[in-house]
Design an enzyme around this catalytic site. Structure first.
Site, PDB file in Angstrom:
ATOM      1  N   LYS A 105       1.349  -9.510  13.304  1.00 26.17           N
ATOM      2  CA  LYS A 105       0.027  -9.743  12.693  1.00 26.17           C
ATOM      3  C   LYS A 105      -0.088  -9.145  11.291  1.00 26.17           C
ATOM      4  O   LYS A 105      -0.750  -9.707  10.428  1.00 26.17           O
ATOM      5  CB  LYS A 105      -1.090  -9.193  13.587  1.00 26.17           C
ATOM      6  CG  LYS A 105      -0.971  -7.730  13.942  1.00 26.17           C
ATOM      7  CD  LYS A 105      -0.732  -7.558  15.406  1.00 26.17           C
ATOM      8  CE  LYS A 105      -0.141  -6.188  15.657  1.00 26.17           C
ATOM      9  NZ  LYS A 105       0.382  -6.013  16.982  1.00 26.17           N
ATOM     10  N   VAL A 132      -2.060 -12.400  17.861  1.00 24.51           N
ATOM     11  CA  VAL A 132      -3.456 -12.025  18.153  1.00 24.51           C
ATOM     12  C   VAL A 132      -3.720 -12.157  19.650  1.00 24.51           C
ATOM     13  O   VAL A 132      -3.406 -13.188  20.254  1.00 24.51           O
ATOM     14  CB  VAL A 132      -4.465 -12.927  17.402  1.00 24.51           C
ATOM     15  CG1 VAL A 132      -5.897 -12.469  17.674  1.00 24.51           C
ATOM     16  CG2 VAL A 132      -4.187 -12.947  15.912  1.00 24.51           C
ATOM     17  N   ILE A 136      -3.159 -14.004  25.337  1.00 25.30           N
ATOM     18  CA  ILE A 136      -4.309 -14.925  25.395  1.00 25.30           C
ATOM     19  C   ILE A 136      -4.059 -16.107  24.442  1.00 25.30           C
ATOM     20  O   ILE A 136      -3.777 -15.878  23.265  1.00 25.30           O
ATOM     21  CB  ILE A 136      -5.623 -14.214  24.970  1.00 25.30           C
ATOM     22  CG1 ILE A 136      -5.856 -12.952  25.802  1.00 25.30           C
ATOM     23  CG2 ILE A 136      -6.812 -15.158  25.074  1.00 25.30           C
ATOM     24  CD1 ILE A 136      -7.000 -12.069  25.286  1.00 25.30           C
ATOM     25  N   GLU A 190      -0.157   4.255  20.685  1.00 22.50           N
ATOM     26  CA  GLU A 190       1.099   4.625  20.043  1.00 22.50           C
ATOM     27  C   GLU A 190       1.097   6.137  19.797  1.00 22.50           C
ATOM     28  O   GLU A 190       0.034   6.761  19.763  1.00 22.50           O
ATOM     29  CB  GLU A 190       1.199   3.942  18.674  1.00 22.50           C
ATOM     30  CG  GLU A 190       0.921   2.463  18.667  1.00 22.50           C
ATOM     31  CD  GLU A 190       2.110   1.652  19.112  1.00 22.50           C
ATOM     32  OE1 GLU A 190       3.235   2.170  19.028  1.00 22.50           O
ATOM     33  OE2 GLU A 190       1.914   0.519  19.582  1.00 22.50           O
ATOM     34  N   LYS A 205      -5.773  -8.866  12.867  1.00 22.89           N
ATOM     35  CA  LYS A 205      -5.955  -9.972  13.818  1.00 22.89           C
ATOM     36  C   LYS A 205      -7.132 -10.865  13.445  1.00 22.89           C
ATOM     37  O   LYS A 205      -7.037 -12.090  13.518  1.00 22.89           O
ATOM     38  CB  LYS A 205      -6.109  -9.403  15.230  1.00 22.89           C
ATOM     39  CG  LYS A 205      -4.802  -8.748  15.729  1.00 22.89           C
ATOM     40  CD  LYS A 205      -5.040  -7.947  16.994  1.00 22.89           C
ATOM     41  CE  LYS A 205      -3.733  -7.357  17.520  1.00 22.89           C
ATOM     42  NZ  LYS A 205      -3.960  -6.366  18.588  1.00 22.89           N
TER      43      LYS A 205
HETATM   44  N1  HSE Z   1      -1.739  -1.914  19.403  1.00 23.32           N
HETATM   45  C1  HSE Z   1      -2.335  -3.142  19.818  1.00 23.32           C
HETATM   46  C2  HSE Z   1      -3.513  -2.860  20.737  1.00 23.32           C
HETATM   47  C3  HSE Z   1      -1.393  -4.039  20.555  1.00 23.32           C
HETATM   48  O1  HSE Z   1      -3.754  -1.714  21.110  1.00 23.32           O
HETATM   49  O2  HSE Z   1      -4.187  -3.807  21.062  1.00 23.32           O
HETATM   50  C4  HSE Z   1      -0.535  -4.873  19.684  1.00 23.32           C
HETATM   51  O3  HSE Z   1      -1.294  -5.792  18.964  1.00 23.32           O
END
Ligand code: HSE
Length: 431
Positions: A105, A132, A136, A190, A205
């Site tokens: 993204k 995105v 889904i 993360e 996104k």
């Molecule tokens: N880090 C993103 C989230 C996932 O927490 O939705 C990857 O797009």
């Protein structure tokens, strides 16, 4: 049976998930689509990935060039992420007439201007469903299911990490730091969660969704973005008394005067379908002229949901290129040139919390400033002070007001000598 050769760049969470999915479901995919996906090459800088995933000799490589330069590869699947290496590799692959599937993204949001025209020049397909909403099928919905419709609004919960943190805060009344720690311990956030909690990931996104929905080049740097770092349990609690739930929303709206794209924490009615989207789930509400309101809901992140979307793109592209199809140069064209409105021009209802002296006349001073700025109060609650002293939280809900006016009034109110410390406003979105 039509065989398609793919090359995978990056065997991290999504790349490994894709490899495992194809190994497990290759026959199912063959039976369902008539496409046999052959992983011709898979690259990762970490040589241990070969044994970890049990990849055949001759397929695994630590060199991404082995993937991009392989003449027999039809589709390059870029799952490296980020914009540094991935940008060059994707461009190199397009120049070599390889079709692209990517979950990246950041790359698409930032460099769509560079990449989309190259697709047409080289008559190359792009599949970006996984960029995105994880698994889904939202990109497919915007581009295919709603091709005959005119989309005018998107309201999405597009980041699983922040939705997990906010759900935890709402359900357990805990603070942001503790909720973030749990998200990290459970593997949702993360190690460096900055991009998620600052709203940056949701900004990438919604930039992609808005560009595709409105067929215009949305400037990511003009997308107003506010994260959830400063959300406090007391605002979640107080706003619940008004019947609200707090979410990080990504919103894109088309108006007569232009488009407005933004990401910020927002209060929504607890009866909204989006209020029921909890934990790491994502959901996207799409408003279009003919279908009306429709919602797309599911797992927005993770190896399995995301690789499922990647495979769908691979099969789609393979079905085209292995038949006598006509290239569609309109697939990623921005035929509209819509003006991007400034966030200060947006309108919402607002939740205010002021830490104000509990004295006669203070409320009228505050409401005077709001009135002067064309902000009308809908209701007011004075809460018991949480600390010793004469200052109490004064919680207000307004009717619709202009963002620019709200900022001006807020600044003036927090500078009153009777107001101190911690004050807050949160937008209320009536979707
Ligand atoms: N880090 C993103 C989230 C996932 O927490 O939705 C990857 O797009």
């Amino acid at each position: 049976m039509k065989k398609v050769n793919i090359g995978i760049l990056g065997l991290g969470t999504i790349g490994s998930g894709l490899y495992r999915l194809i190994m497990k479901n290759r026959e199912l995919i063959r039976n369902k689509s008539g496409i046999d996906i052959n992983i011709k090459k898979a690259s990762d800088l970490n040589p241990e990935k070969k044994d970890e995933l049990n990849i055949d000799d001759g397929v695994f490589t630590t060199s991404s060039d082995d993937v991009v330069m392989d003449d027999e590869i039809d589709i390059v699947v870029e799952l490296i992420g980020g914009t540094a290496v991935a940008r060059d590799l994707v461009k190199k692959a397009i120049e070599r007439k390889k079709h692209i599937v990517t979950a990246n993204k950041a790359l698409l949001a930032r460099f769509k201007n560079e990449i989309f025209p190259m697709l047409v020049e080289n008559r190359v397909e792009l599949g970006c469903e996984a960029s995105v909403g994880g698994g889904i099928p939202i990109i497919r919905t915007l581009k295919e299911a709603l091709v005959g419709d005119s989309i005018y609004k998107i309201v999405g919960i597009l980041n699983g990490t922040t939705n997990f943190i906010l759900t935890k805060m709402v359900k357990e009344g805990i603070d942001f730091e503790s909720a973030l720690r749990t998200a990290q311990e459970m593997g949702f956030a993360e190690a460096d969660p900055t991009l998620d909690i600052s709203g940056g990931d949701a900004k990438h996104k919604i930039t992609i969704l808005a560009s595709l929905a409105f067929n215009t080049d949305v400037d990511m740097d003009r997308v107003y973005t506010e994260g959830i770092e400063s959300i406090e349990p007391k605002d979640i609690r107080f706003s619940m008394e008004f019947g609200f739930v707090l979410k990080l929303l990504a919103i894109a709206e088309k108006k007569d005067s232009g488009i407005m794209v933004r990401v910020h924490p927002a209060l929504i009615s607890s009866s909204s379908p989006l209020a029921a989207v909890n934990w790491e789930d994502n959901a996207i509400m799409v408003y279009s002229e003919f279908l009306g309101k429709s919602m797309y809901y599911g797992k927005g992140a993770g190896a399995k949901p995301t690789s499922s979307a990647v495979v769908a793109n691979i099969v789609d592209i393979a079905l085209k290129i292995k038949s006598n199809y006509e290239y569609n140069s309109k697939a990623y064209s921005f035929f509209n040139n819509l003006h991007q409105l400034d966030f200060n021009e947006s309108e919402a209802r607002y939740y205010f919390r002021f830490n104000a002296l509990d004295r006669p006349g203070i409320l009228s001073k505050i409401s005077g400033i709001l009135g002067k700025n064309n902000i009308s109060i809908a209701s007011v609650i004075q809460k018991e002070s949480e600390e010793e002293g004469e200052y109490v939280p004064l919680v207000m809900l307004t009717h619709r007001a202009l963002e620019a006016n709200v900022k001006k009034a807020f600044e003036e109110i927090v500078n009153l000598k009777e107001v101190k410390g911690d004050n807050k406003f949160i937008r209320v979105i009536d979707e």
